[in-house]
Design an enzyme around this catalytic site. Structure first.
Site, PDB file in Angstrom:
ATOM      1  N   GLN A  26       0.883  -1.218   0.059  1.00 22.84           N
ATOM      2  CA  GLN A  26      -0.096   0.000  -0.027  1.00 22.84           C
ATOM      3  C   GLN A  26       0.675   1.247  -0.135  1.00 22.84           C
ATOM      4  O   GLN A  26       0.402   2.434  -0.365  1.00 22.84           O
ATOM      5  CB  GLN A  26      -1.090  -0.118   1.109  1.00 22.84           C
ATOM      6  CG  GLN A  26      -2.051  -1.060   1.047  1.00 22.84           C
ATOM      7  CD  GLN A  26      -2.993  -1.164   2.218  1.00 22.84           C
ATOM      8  OE1 GLN A  26      -2.637  -1.793   3.206  1.00 22.84           O
ATOM      9  NE2 GLN A  26      -3.951  -0.417   2.372  1.00 22.84           N
TER      10      GLN A  26
ATOM     11  N   HIS B 279       1.086  -9.468   5.113  1.00 18.67           N
ATOM     12  CA  HIS B 279      -0.180  -8.490   4.919  1.00 18.67           C
ATOM     13  C   HIS B 279      -0.493  -8.782   3.566  1.00 18.67           C
ATOM     14  O   HIS B 279      -0.599  -7.995   2.568  1.00 18.67           O
ATOM     15  CB  HIS B 279       0.243  -7.347   5.433  1.00 18.67           C
ATOM     16  CG  HIS B 279      -0.917  -6.274   5.568  1.00 18.67           C
ATOM     17  ND1 HIS B 279      -0.786  -5.541   7.099  1.00 18.67           N
ATOM     18  CD2 HIS B 279      -1.805  -5.781   4.969  1.00 18.67           C
ATOM     19  CE1 HIS B 279      -1.947  -4.740   6.759  1.00 18.67           C
ATOM     20  NE2 HIS B 279      -2.411  -5.030   5.825  1.00 18.67           N
TER      21      HIS B 279
ATOM     22  N   ASN C  51      -1.854 -10.995   9.031  1.00 22.87           N
ATOM     23  CA  ASN C  51      -2.810  -9.636   9.092  1.00 22.87           C
ATOM     24  C   ASN C  51      -4.182 -10.145   8.608  1.00 22.87           C
ATOM     25  O   ASN C  51      -4.282 -10.742   7.682  1.00 22.87           O
ATOM     26  CB  ASN C  51      -2.300  -8.661   8.416  1.00 22.87           C
ATOM     27  CG  ASN C  51      -3.143  -7.454   8.168  1.00 22.87           C
ATOM     28  OD1 ASN C  51      -3.422  -6.860   9.235  1.00 22.87           O
ATOM     29  ND2 ASN C  51      -4.094  -7.333   7.294  1.00 22.87           N
ATOM     30  N   GLU C  52      -5.061 -10.149   9.462  1.00 22.17           N
ATOM     31  CA  GLU C  52      -6.459 -10.387   9.200  1.00 22.17           C
ATOM     32  C   GLU C  52      -6.641 -11.705   8.593  1.00 22.17           C
ATOM     33  O   GLU C  52      -7.155 -11.784   7.377  1.00 22.17           O
ATOM     34  CB  GLU C  52      -7.056  -9.135   8.696  1.00 22.17           C
ATOM     35  CG  GLU C  52      -6.782  -7.898   9.419  1.00 22.17           C
ATOM     36  CD  GLU C  52      -7.803  -6.703   8.465  1.00 22.17           C
ATOM     37  OE1 GLU C  52      -8.116  -5.757   9.343  1.00 22.17           O
ATOM     38  OE2 GLU C  52      -8.003  -6.840   7.297  1.00 22.17           O
TER      39      GLU C  52
END
Length: 402
Positions: free
Chosen positions: A18, A112, A156-157
């Site tokens: 990102q 991620h 992550n998540e």
């Protein structure tokens, strides 16, 4: 008196794809350039954090932050199967040294969302040897960087990976298969345990944790049998599976990361089982309801795992920085109340440090404490919210946001 204790981690977060720019060797780069995908635009240079990290960390430190969460880009570190890049590992060593030099405690995320292109092509998390492949990557990271990493976020998540990659089809590989989603959800819980096992072998003595996305789930129509049942089923997958695993015994790490943005109203009659925000509700650029009470509820829920809690993501996409300040005030009030009630919260990392590439929806949602002027060479523009957040970090006094 301040309501936050000394030693509390105050910071913000990013993810490699990102912000770094030009991560051309992962599955997301392919996905955002696929005309059939839902992506509205490619990531391109992102915010060029790969080259500007030292200046970026100096800025965040000057704004009063004392911690920072970022992710390693697996596709840079292992660009081909079994081939590891010393140059990439050296780069991340310099990143970690820069964080330490600027007084920012590092929270390093190992996975991620993005996968190396070669791993995605052989099935990604559905591959029979996925856990072994991930463990090999973690071992190389540990060998090169272990003594520089004070905190490690393993995955992550996991629930969002399972849902968006294998059920909704919004993330690569774009599948819509409930069985695959449930399988990957379980595999990623195991991936956390494997990473903990590898990292414990050293070098270094990092504090370890997984990062769970916990929405606050409620039935759209309380008392309706179908909505109540769908809510229970969603809660089992999104929440219970992972908290139960953390309680199941064995070494599951030293903390648990909580990531919260909104509540979800479950509608059994909807194709995706969710209803939109209630009429008149305050919303964000993502279309999410602003619902701080849900944050307090999930802080208490995740504490049932029996581990200290670090808020590893919480934030708002908005063009109105006053709304961001209000969001911070209302959500951090929930953290303060949880602390007062005995919940062991060790830190709060706002999402995100900078306006960045928000996956399939591109650059339109602006989450950053620091804006990015994309028309002026990606110039960093600290917002008033960043300054007030830094004052809170320095004093521990929530009233600075009022």
């Amino acid at each position: 008196m301040p309501i936050f204790p000394p030693g509390f981690h105050w910071g913000s977060a990013t993810a490699s794809h990102q912000v770094e720019g030009n991560n051309t060797n992962n599955d997301w780069w392919d996905w955002e350039h696929d005309p059939s995908s839902p992506c509205v635009e490619p990531s391109g240079d992102a915010v060029d954090h790969y080259h500007r990290y030292d200046d970026d960390f100096a800025l965040l430190a000057s704004l009063g932050q004392n911690a920072h969460r970022f992710s390693l880009e697996w596709s840079r570190i292992e660009p081909a199967e079994g081939e590891f890049s010393a140059a990439a590992l050296d780069h991340y060593a310099r990143v970690l040294d820069s964080l330490a030099r600027h007084g920012l405690t590092a929270f390093v995320t190992l996975h991620h969302f993005t996968l190396p292109r070669w791993f995605a092509a052989r099935g990604g998390w559905l591959a029979l040897d996925a856990l072994d492949v991930f463990a090999r990557y973690v071992q190389r990271v540990a060998a090169a960087l272990g003594d520089r990493m004070p905190y490690v976020c393993t995955v992550n998540e996991p629930q969002i990976v399972a849902r968006e990659c294998y059920l909704s089809g919004q993330f690569p590989p774009g599948h819509r298969d409930l069985t695959e989603a449930v399988t990957v959800n379980g595999v990623l819980a195991q991936a956390h345990r494997r990473a903990v096992e590898v990292l414990r072998a050293g070098p270094g003595s990092a504090q370890l944790g997984t990062c769970l996305h916990l929405p606050h789930l409620e039935p759209l129509r309380p008392g309706d049998e179908a909505d109540e049942g769908a809510t229970a089923a969603a809660r089992m997958v999104m929440v219970d599976t992972h908290l139960d695993d953390l309680r199941a015994g064995g070494d599951v790490g030293d903390f648990v990361g909580l990531q919260y943005y909104s509540r979800a109203l479950i509608d059994a009659t909807s194709p995706d089982l969710t209803a939109g925000p209630p009429e008149g509700a305050e919303t964000t650029l993502m279309g999410w309801e602003v619902y701080p009470a849900g944050f307090g509820a999930v802080l208490r829920r995740i504490a049932e795992a029996g581990l200290p809690v670090v808020v590893t993501e919480n934030g708002i996409a908005t063009t109105d920085d006053d709304q961001r300040v209000r969001y911070l005030a209302s959500h951090l009030a929930e953290v303060g109340q949880a602390l007062a009630d005995g919940v062991d919260v060790r830190g709060y990392l706002y999402w995100s440090s900078f306006d960045n590439f928000e996956w399939a929806v591109g650059y339109r949602p602006t989450f950053g404490l620091v804006g990015i002027d994309r028309a002026d060479g990606l110039r960093r523009v600290p917002r008033r919210s960043a300054e007030l957040f830094g004052e809170l970090a320095r004093t521990g006094d929530l009233t600075v946001l009022s």
